[in-house]
Each structure stands twice: as C-alpha cells, then as structure tokens.
Design an enzyme around this catalytic site. Structure first.
Site, PDB file in Angstrom:
ATOM      1  N   ASP A 166       0.980  -1.469  -0.097  1.00 19.96           N
ATOM      2  CA  ASP A 166      -0.125   0.477  -0.061  1.00 19.96           C
ATOM      3  C   ASP A 166       0.886   1.412   0.191  1.00 19.96           C
ATOM      4  OD1 ASP A 166      -2.219   1.659  -0.046  1.00 19.96           O
ATOM      5  OD2 ASP A 166      -2.366   1.735   2.018  1.00 19.96           O
ATOM      6  N   LYS A 167       0.614   1.880  -0.270  1.00 19.84           N
ATOM      7  CA  LYS A 167       1.258   3.648   0.123  1.00 19.84           C
ATOM      8  C   LYS A 167       0.653   4.190   1.195  1.00 19.84           C
ATOM      9  CE  LYS A 167      -0.346   7.090  -2.337  1.00 19.84           C
ATOM     10  NZ  LYS A 167       0.023   8.485  -1.207  1.00 19.84           N
ATOM     11  N   LYS A 202     -15.093  14.264  -6.674  1.00 17.49           N
ATOM     12  CA  LYS A 202     -13.859  14.546  -6.329  1.00 17.49           C
ATOM     13  C   LYS A 202     -13.713  15.883  -5.850  1.00 17.49           C
ATOM     14  CE  LYS A 202     -11.882  11.206  -9.462  1.00 17.49           C
ATOM     15  NZ  LYS A 202     -12.770  10.529 -10.228  1.00 17.49           N
ATOM     16  N   THR A 241      -2.473   1.015  -4.323  1.00 16.38           N
ATOM     17  CA  THR A 241      -3.691   2.906  -3.953  1.00 16.38           C
ATOM     18  C   THR A 241      -4.784   2.893  -4.367  1.00 16.38           C
ATOM     19  OG1 THR A 241      -2.671   4.873  -3.100  1.00 16.38           O
ATOM     20  CG2 THR A 241      -2.123   3.863  -4.691  1.00 16.38           C
ATOM     21  N   LYS A 275      -7.352  -5.571  -5.318  1.00 12.98           N
ATOM     22  CA  LYS A 275      -5.837  -6.103  -3.937  1.00 12.98           C
ATOM     23  C   LYS A 275      -6.117  -7.366  -4.624  1.00 12.98           C
ATOM     24  CE  LYS A 275      -5.345  -1.505  -2.222  1.00 12.98           C
ATOM     25  NZ  LYS A 275      -4.840  -0.918  -0.767  1.00 12.98           N
ATOM     26  N   ASP A 309      -1.383  -1.239   6.405  1.00 13.18           N
ATOM     27  CA  ASP A 309      -1.734  -0.638   7.544  1.00 13.18           C
ATOM     28  C   ASP A 309      -2.733  -0.473   7.683  1.00 13.18           C
ATOM     29  OD1 ASP A 309      -1.705   1.672   6.099  1.00 13.18           O
ATOM     30  OD2 ASP A 309      -1.230   2.812   7.346  1.00 13.18           O
ATOM     31  N   ASN A 364      -8.943  -1.502   4.730  1.00 14.72           N
ATOM     32  CA  ASN A 364      -8.934  -2.340   3.589  1.00 14.72           C
ATOM     33  C   ASN A 364      -7.560  -2.524   2.513  1.00 14.72           C
ATOM     34  OD1 ASN A 364      -6.846   0.067   3.221  1.00 14.72           O
ATOM     35  ND2 ASN A 364      -8.061   1.645   1.556  1.00 14.72           N
TER      36      ASN A 364
END
Length: 831
Positions: free
Chosen positions: A225-226, A382, A483, A571, A591, A594
């Site tokens: 993940d990012k 967005k 991500t 993912k 972390d 998700n």
C-alpha cells in the site's frame, strides 16, 4: 449484541443543546452533555415515513434490501425537517464496543450487507511451500517403504503366508517414513518466530502465524500500500499558490502578516467576494490571501475536540477554547494539515458542530458561520463543498466554497439563488436516481466560480524507504504498489520512493471502458520494454475482464507496477491472479482496514502498525512497526528460516534412512528374515536422546552473517530457485544415507566376524558416531549450543552403555538365540 455482529446504526435520539455542539458525534466526548430529542427513522419511500414502526414499512411495500433508501425526520421547535441519512447520522459498530453505555438507534445495515464486510474476504488457512514439498517427499518415502517390503517378500519367493510377511516388513522398515520430521519442523518454526520477535534491530515485530516463517525466504512479488505504509501518513502543508504569487515554507510569515492586517481593519467577512455575473474587481494581495485562508479554514470536515491536560478540565477548555487542550479530529489527515496551517497563520478553528463553525481571528475575535448545507466528498465528484452564512451589518450573505482536490473556489449566492441549494434537500429524499439528482443540483450551484488558490500538502516517506526498496529490487523481488489514491499522487510517490528508477520510463495506461480500447492500449504497452506501468482500477477491471491472460503476462514482465484507485477486492484479486499465473510466492504489506483482504490472500501478509489502527496488523501473519524492517525480515530471517528448515528436513530424512538401510542389509544377509536388528528401546533412543539435539541444533546454523545478507541482497535470488530443498538434494541425501548405512553394516559384519554376537553394539555405536560427525561436518557457523548438543548426546550414549549394560547383554543373548534359530530353520529347509 454488537460485540460480534458488524452493523450500522442510525441514531434514533439525538443530543440537543444549544450551548454545545449539536450532535457532531453522539458517542464521543466532544458532544458533551445535553438532552435527547427523538427522531423518526424511515425506510424506503418518503411517504411511508409517517408510519411509526419501520417494520410495518418493510411489510407493506415491495422491499429490496439492497436498494432501499433510508432517511430521518427531526422534530425541532414544533417543526419537522426530513433529510436523507448522512455519514454523521451513522454509528458504525464493527466488533468494536461503543464508548458510552447506551445508544438508541435503528439497524439499517448488518452482517454481510455492510460495505466494509463486502470489501473483505474470509481468511484462508496458509500452508507453507516447504510443508508441501516435505509432504511430497514423504509420499515418495512411503512408496519406497512399500516397494522395499514387496521386494523382500519377493526374494523369499512368496513362500508361506507371504501377505503377513509384507506387514511385518512394513513395520520393520517403518523408519523410512520419518515420523519425527513434522515435530522437528514445527519446533524449528517456533524457534524462528522467537528469533524474529527478539531481534533488536526490528523492534516491535510480532509473528502471528508461526507456521510460515520460512515463506519469507522465497518471496517473488511484494505488493504494498502507499499511504501509511510507504509514507508516514502525516500531512504537512508546503505551498500556497494564488495564481500570480506562491508562498512556500520560508515565506509563510508574509501570509501571517496579510491575515493579521486584514483583521486589524473593520470586520471583513468576505470583503472582496462577488456574486455570479458581477464585474471583476482587481484585488490586493492582502485581500486575496485573506480570502484563500478563510476558505481553507471553512471547507473541511474537521472537528476540534478539547481534552483535559491536568491543569484545565474539559468543560473549561471547551468554553474558553484553550489552545493547549485542543485536538483536531477528521477522517482525512489532509484536512487536519490544512486546519493546522490556518491556525499557524492566525485563523484558528475553535468550534464546529453540524450547524455552525467558529473561527478565531489573530485579534481574538470569534467569527460565527452558520452551515446551511455541506456537500460530502464522493469518488464521482472528487470534491466536497459547504454553504455558509455570515451576518454582516444586519445583512445576510451566503457563500459556497467547494474544494476540488486542494483547489479552493468561492462565490457569493444571492437570496434568490438560495432556493437552488434548497433543492439539494429534496434531491436527497428522492427514491429514484438520488445520486444523479444530487449531483445535478450541486453542479448547478458550482457555476461562475472564482478560483482562490491552490494548496500543496506533502505526505513524507517513512525513514529508509528508498534503500529498503533498493534492497528488495536487487534481491529479485518485484514491487507493486496498490493504492486507492489518485493517479498523480501515486505516480509522484513511486518516483519519490525510487520504486521507479531514474533510467526507467513510465507508461500511463489510458482510461479504457470497452474491449477495443483495452486491446489498443495493451498493444501500445506491448511495444515498450523495461517500462513501469501506471494503471487505474477502472482500466484494470476492464483489462482483467477481457484480456486477463495477456495483461498478466505483460504485467509480470514489468519491473514495477502502480495501481491507483484500487478497491480492496481488486487488491485481493491481483494477489490471487499472481499466484495462479506465476506460481510464485507473494507478500502483501498494508496498514489499514482496506488492505486486510490483500494481506489475507497473499502467501505472507505483513501488517504495519500505523495511524489507521491495528486492523491490518492483527489480520497479518507478521506485524512490523516500520516499512524499513521488511528488508531485514526477508533478507535475514527469511533466508535463515528457509535454509535451516531445508537442512533440518534433510537431516531427519537422512537419520531415518540410515537405520532403515542397516536393517535391510541385516535382513538380506540372514536370508531375508523379518527380524529386527535393534530393539525398540535403541530405535527410540536413536531418534531422541542420542541424535535429536545435534540435528535440531541446525536451527542455529547460518551460511552468511546478517550484515553480509543485507549488504549483498543478490544472495536472496538463489533462494527463489528452491535449491536448498529439491528433488536433486533429496536424491543426494538418499544416496548418502544408503551408502553410509550399507558401509556401517557390511563393515561391522566383515571386520568383526569373530565377534558376531557384538554386531548390535558395534553397528549402533558406529551409527551414532556417524550421525554426530555428519552434523559437525555440515555446520557452517558454529554456535556454542551446537557444541553442547554434540557433547551431551555423546555423553548420554556413553552413560547408557555403562548403566544399561545388563539390558544390552540381554539384547546380545537374544540376537544369539535368533541366529541359532535361523541356522536350524535353514538346515531343515535344505533337508
């Protein structure tokens, strides 16, 4: 009820106190005390909300759980207002207890219908690859056991009750199948897990799955993940751009002076704001900066919370807006960084509830803004926006300030235009096409707007992320970044973290929606070599739908891949496809909640304890505190665990085959008789106290030092080929075992022919010494416990010769009797 059932509640009773913030969060301390006012929760059609019990609504209409639209009705001052359920109305309870004793609400989503539950998958039981390889070798050994037993019976020409002889030989050669192999491997894995936990260079590491530590030594793909994994998830405000002038970290004092000068004059409100269609007026830098800072301070969902600091209690701190007791809470750290920056330049957010916002100016004056409507952030639009009202000189003005990805806009609404945003409430109550109607109303409001500023927020990388990724890349591990952030942010982070090297090109996969577009884009990408790929989740879904094999073939050839706007299920799907298409081991690092699906689907799941909670850490196989610890976890502990497990497995097999070969030679010499060479006591002692400690001490062996493994990560590539434990090494150890067992038995029979009755003691002593010597010759790095194990085993055997002399003499007498019986039986058969 809520301890083990995931559900979402809608508050039936809502705190109501005019002096305090009104129900910004009904279960936290920020709401304080206050009376409850009842609210009606209705399900389905708005006209059904008059019915008191939602259950009757369900029974009286054509009800579809997946499409129903709930809403609430508030009773306030004898007036009722209806609206759709917002995020603030929900109490999310997913295996987490509430912070207060009682909550009155209506369950609208529960169990598998929750979005978070639908984005997760059931955890699977993970079995290490070395366990599967050992199981395969065990099957081969079992086949060899059956073949040897049949050969022994065949050499007897199937005389007599030969089918009973088969079972006797199966029991006699049962040592070919090493029963203690599984026990030794499991004990070794516990030692490996303990070493990982006690490593001082990776503090805080927890091993939650002690059955797969050797998997860390054979990882081919790392999916990470990012936010919070590669980055610190700590947003820092870096730049403010007004179009003609920009302010960086070294010039924020100028922004502070402009804000201070704006509020030393008459209360400005939004002094230079204009209504739609009004003539443009040239503004001064001071007014532009002031408008931008005020818009940033208003457009967010941050709530200031006041806590007791030991000197000032919570109630007093909340009443006087104590700076030392204030903590900002928000779902996004980006918004917190913006509010913290406005506080640093003089405009402080001191209070917020569902209906108002309070700002404090540099002079200490409190500005009150009434929130008329807030447009939440959605992945479709967005952006988020807010309509506020401020009273200036007995007049009322309305402002709308939507924020589009850190771009702040604003314009003034006239009184006639306020009816436009009133239609927003009606759109939220619509049963059919609610999302489309809401988006239409918002779009009608966001017209002829004025761009105020652009803001730059930076999420810094964690410590030593770049060298860690460099180590993984040199070790032959391909790193993919999955991500949920937008494409530009993901690409910048990949470049900043050196996930994409400087000499590599980046191919940005264009958005595709049809099969033909995906085909053309895949052909364009096929013509590029040594190029990193950046693709969005929507385009990825289209490619996997029509060209799954072709896409995975091209993706596996890429040095690095960045997937942005990925859903949790996507993912996990990528991990599953990598396992199916390549057959290689995967490792997933994340972390947040998700990332749980990806972590559980991977062969090795690593959770990082970050600011998003411990959900990923608790669901992972290994838990670390920083991403840089992953390098040592793979290069050192993964390497040692795999190499040691392979050596331990081979030595246990070697130990069993040696004694089985000696038994086969003994039976062959004495006319293929099914007579045991050693009694049960010696066989058990051979597998336990005589050889167990030296063989098990191989879990402390290592071929290279940890510093060398970290300095030369290329050594990790050899582990990916699986050479430490393969059919080739298995065959070599089988031949060594047959050779040594045959030499020991035939040598004892030939060299000590005159003392034939002592063959048992002579051959068994030679077997013990051979096994101890083989362990000593195989060890590459000696540990003091290895020496202790060697000496302890030798001492135990010598002590057994001294204290069990009578037992050994009885064994010798028994062997002598058996030999005489065999000779008599052989003579009888010749007659």
């Amino acid at each position: 009820m809520t301890d083990n059932i995931p559900l979402q509640l809608v508050r039936h009773k809502k705190r109501h106190d005019n002096k305090r913030r009104d129900g910004c969060c009904p279960w936290s301390r920020c709401c304080g005390g206050g009376d409850f006012r009842p609210r009606t929760v209705w399900l389905g059609h708005p006209e059904k909300r008059e019915q008191r019990y939602p259950r009757n609504v369900i029974n009286n209409q054509k009800y579809n759980f997946f499409t129903f639209l709930p809403g609430v009705s508030d009773y306030e001052r004898s007036e009722r207002s209806c609206s759709g359920i917002q995020v603030g109305d929900l109490i999310i309870v997913e295996k987490v207890g509430l912070l207060i004793s009682t909550v009155v609400g209506v369950v609208i989503y529960t169990g598998k219908e929750l979005r978070s539950v639908m984005n997760t998958s059931n955890p699977r039981h993970k079995i290490g690859l070395i366990d599967l390889e050992v199981n395969c070798l065990t099957k081969i050994l079992f086949g060899a056991l059956v073949v040897v037993s049949l050969v022994m019976v065949a050499l007897q020409h199937f005389a007599g009750r030969w089918y009973l002889q088969i079972f006797r030989f199966l029991l006699l050669f049962s040592n070919i199948v090493p029963i203690s192999l599984r026990v030794n491997l499991d004990m070794g894995k516990m030692v490996f897990s303990w070493m990982i936990k006690k490593d001082s260079k990776i503090p805080g590491t927890v091993v939650r799955a002690s059955t797969i530590p050797e998997q860390l030594g054979r990882i081919s793909y790392l999916l990470t993940d990012k936010t919070g994994t590669l980055t610190q998830n700590e947003m820092v405000f870096r730049r403010l751009h007004l179009g003609t002038v920009a302010y960086g970290m070294d010039s924020m004092d100028e922004v502070q002076s402009h804000v201070f000068s704006a509020y030393t004059q008459v209360f400005p409100g939004f002094p230079a704001s204009r209504a739609p269609g009004a003539a443009k007026v040239r503004k001064t830098i001071s007014s532009r900066v002031h408008e931008a800072v005020k818009a940033i301070a208003l457009v967010h969902n941050v709530t200031p919370v006041y806590e007791s600091n030991g000197v000032t209690d919570q109630a007093e701190a909340e009443q006087h807006y104590e700076d030392t007791c204030r903590v900002y809470q928000a779902s996004s750290p980006d918004e917190v960084s913006l509010v913290q920056w406005t506080e640093s330049v003089g405009l402080t957010l001191v209070g917020r509830d569902q209906s108002s916002v309070q700002l404090r100016t540099p002079s200490g004056q409190i500005l009150n803004f009434t929130i008329l409507q807030a447009f939440p952030f959605t992945y479709e639009s967005k952006r988020m926006g807010i309509i506020v009202r401020v009273s200036i000189a007995s007049s009322t003005k309305y402002f709308i300030a939507p924020s589009i990805e850190h771009c702040d806009w604003m314009f003034t609404l006239s009184v006639q235009e306020t009816n436009q945003w009133a239609r927003y409430v009606q759109a939220k109550l619509s049963v059919h096409d609610r999302s489309l109607k809401v988006a239409t109303v918002i779009e009608s409001l966001e017209m002829e707007m004025e761009l105020l500023c652009l803001t730059g927020v930076e999420d810094q990388l964690q410590a030593d992320v770049r060298p860690t990724l460099e180590i993984l890349r040199n070790a032959g591990i391909k790193v993919w970044m999955l991500t949920g952030d937008k494409l530009e942010t993901a690409t910048c982070t990949a470049k900043n973290a050196h996930l994409v090297t400087r000499n590599q090109d980046i191919h940005v996969f264009r958005p595709v929606t049809t099969r033909s577009e995906a085909h053309l884009e895949l052909n364009a990408f096929r013509r590029k070599h040594d190029c990193a790929l950046v693709i969005s989740g929507d385009s990825l879904e289209v490619c996997l739908k029509y060209y799954e094999y072709e896409f995975m073939e091209l993706a596996c050839q890429c040095p690095a891949i960045v997937c942005c706007r990925c859903a949790p299920t996507q993912k996990a799907q990528i991990v599953r496809l990598l396992q199916e298409r390549t057959g290689k081991l995967t490792c997933a690092v994340g972390d947040g909640g998700n990332d749980v699906s990806m972590i559980q689907e991977a062969d090795c799941g690593v959770g990082v304890e970050g600011k998003e909670g411990k959900q990923a850490s608790l669901a992972a196989d290994f838990s670390i505190t920083q991403f840089k610890h992953l390098g040592r976890l793979l290069m050192v502990h993964g390497r040692n665990s795999y190499k040691r497990s392979a050596a331990l497995s081979q030595f246990v097999i070697h130990r069993s085959l040696c004694i089985s070969t000696m038994q086969a030679v003994f039976s062959s010499v004495f006319y293929f008789a099914s007579v045991p060479l050693y009694q049960g006591f010696l066989i058990i002692g051979y597998s336990t106290i005589y050889t167990m400690f030296p063989v098990f001490s191989l879990v402390l062996d290592k071929d290279v030092k940890s510093e060398v493994a970290m300095l030369y990560p290329e050594l990790y590539k050899d582990l990916l080929k699986g050479r430490p434990l393969s059919f080739k090494t298995f065959l070599i150890w089988v031949l060594i075992s047959i050779y040594q067992g045959s030499i020991i038995m035939y040598g004892a029979l030939l060299l000590f022919e005159s003392e034939f009755v002592h063959i048992v003691a002579i051959s068994f002593t030679s077997l013990i010494l051979t096994e101890l010597l083989m362990v000593a010759l195989t060890v590459q790095t000696w540990h003091w416990l290895m020496i202790v194990a060697e000496l302890l085993s030798l001492a135990c055997y010598i002590a057994s010769l001294v204290f069990l002399h009578e037992f050994i003499a009885l064994i010798i007498a028994g062997i002598n009797y058996i030999l005489k019986y065999i000779k008599i039986e052989n003579s009888y058969l010749k007659l």
